[in-house]
Design a protein around this motif. Structure first.
Motif, short mmCIF file in Angstrom:
data_model
loop_
_atom_site.label_atom_id
_atom_site.label_comp_id
_atom_site.label_asym_id
_atom_site.label_seq_id
_atom_site.Cartn_x
_atom_site.Cartn_y
_atom_site.Cartn_z
N LEU A 45 -33.53 -41.54 -25.38
CA LEU A 45 -33.75 -41.91 -26.78
C LEU A 45 -32.54 -41.63 -27.66
O LEU A 45 -32.14 -42.48 -28.46
N LEU A 46 -31.93 -40.47 -27.48
CA LEU A 46 -30.76 -40.13 -28.31
C LEU A 46 -29.58 -41.06 -28.04
O LEU A 46 -28.76 -41.28 -28.92
N VAL A 47 -29.50 -41.61 -26.86
CA VAL A 47 -28.42 -42.56 -26.55
C VAL A 47 -28.62 -43.85 -27.34
O VAL A 47 -27.66 -44.46 -27.80
N MET A 48 -29.87 -44.24 -27.52
CA MET A 48 -30.16 -45.52 -28.18
C MET A 48 -30.02 -45.46 -29.70
O MET A 48 -29.72 -46.48 -30.32
N ILE A 49 -30.24 -44.33 -30.32
CA ILE A 49 -30.29 -44.25 -31.78
C ILE A 49 -29.00 -44.71 -32.45
O ILE A 49 -29.05 -45.58 -33.33
N PHE A 52 -28.62 -48.46 -31.96
CA PHE A 52 -29.62 -49.19 -32.74
C PHE A 52 -29.19 -49.28 -34.20
O PHE A 52 -29.21 -50.36 -34.80
N LEU A 53 -28.80 -48.16 -34.78
CA LEU A 53 -28.40 -48.16 -36.19
C LEU A 53 -27.13 -48.99 -36.42
O LEU A 53 -27.02 -49.70 -37.41
N VAL A 103 -31.92 -55.69 -25.71
CA VAL A 103 -30.74 -55.42 -24.89
C VAL A 103 -30.39 -53.93 -24.92
O VAL A 103 -30.03 -53.35 -23.89
N ILE A 104 -30.52 -53.30 -26.07
CA ILE A 104 -30.23 -51.86 -26.18
C ILE A 104 -31.13 -51.07 -25.23
O ILE A 104 -30.66 -50.19 -24.51
N MET A 129 -37.72 -49.92 -28.75
CA MET A 129 -36.70 -50.75 -29.39
C MET A 129 -37.30 -52.02 -29.98
O MET A 129 -36.91 -52.44 -31.07
N LEU A 130 -38.24 -52.64 -29.28
CA LEU A 130 -38.84 -53.88 -29.78
C LEU A 130 -39.63 -53.64 -31.07
O LEU A 130 -39.46 -54.35 -32.06
#
Length: 189
Positions: A45-49, A52-53, A103-104, A129-130
């Motif tokens: 989760l921390l990798v995506m944040i 994402f932003l 994709v993320i 993510m969706l």
């Protein structure tokens, strides 16, 4: 208008929105602090944040630039009405925002697997993510348009507003909707 006058005009227009952006960034950080427990439940989760932003800013910054150019050129009126240029720009941004969110989730999952790190299930990361991507996209589109149109009507240069508006709305609502999406995925899974 002289260079000096133009500088002060840009500064006067940008400073208030930058101060609001500062507060928005702090609020997003507080929301992130509240997500710490979810990091253990959803590794990766921390990798995506940050990705994402950042992509919220990229996708909707481009939309803001298109709208700003259209307003300056007189091709778009500063109001919510059916305008094919506006509809096309909004539709493309919405599709890009949702697509990049998916994709993320997938790329994060693949990257963490390759690295041998612990990672949540693919459907969990993609689901988070969706959900966050759809909700954030809706708010960013309408919030960005409303604020740019209002600023333009009151004589502000939308070029001075787009960047801070996109980053502030993206950070605040991106984090809130990610927190919401995490909670929803936890309940559904």
């Amino acid at each position: 208008m002289s260079v000096r006058e133009e500088f002060w005009s840009i500064y006067r227009e940008a400073l208030p929105i930058l101060l609001i952006a500062l507060g928005g960034g702090l609020f997003a950080g507080l929301v992130l602090e509240g997500m710490v427990e979810s990091v253990e439940r959803f590794p990766g989760l921390l990798v995506m944040i940050p990705v994402f932003l950042a992509t919220r800013g990229n996708v909707y910054g481009a939309l803001g630039g298109r709208i700003s150019s259209g307003l300056h050129q007189g091709l778009i009126e500063p109001k919510f009405e059916r305008d094919q240029r506006l509809v096309n720009a909004v539709t493309a941004s919405f599709i890009n925002g949702i697509g990049i969110s998916l994709v993320i989730g997938v790329i994060t999952w693949i990257a963490l697997l390759i690295l041998g790190w612990e990672v949540a299930a693919l459907y969990e990361l993609v689901g988070i993510m969706l959900i966050a991507g759809i909700l954030t996209s809706v708010v960013l589109i309408f919030g960005l348009l409303a604020l740019i149109f209002a600023g333009f009507k009151y004589g502000y240069d939308p070029d001075n507003l787009v960047g801070p508006i996109v980053t502030t709305l993206g950070d605040i609502f991106g984090m809130l909707f990610m927190l919401f999406a995490i909670g929803l995925v936890e309940v559904l899974v």
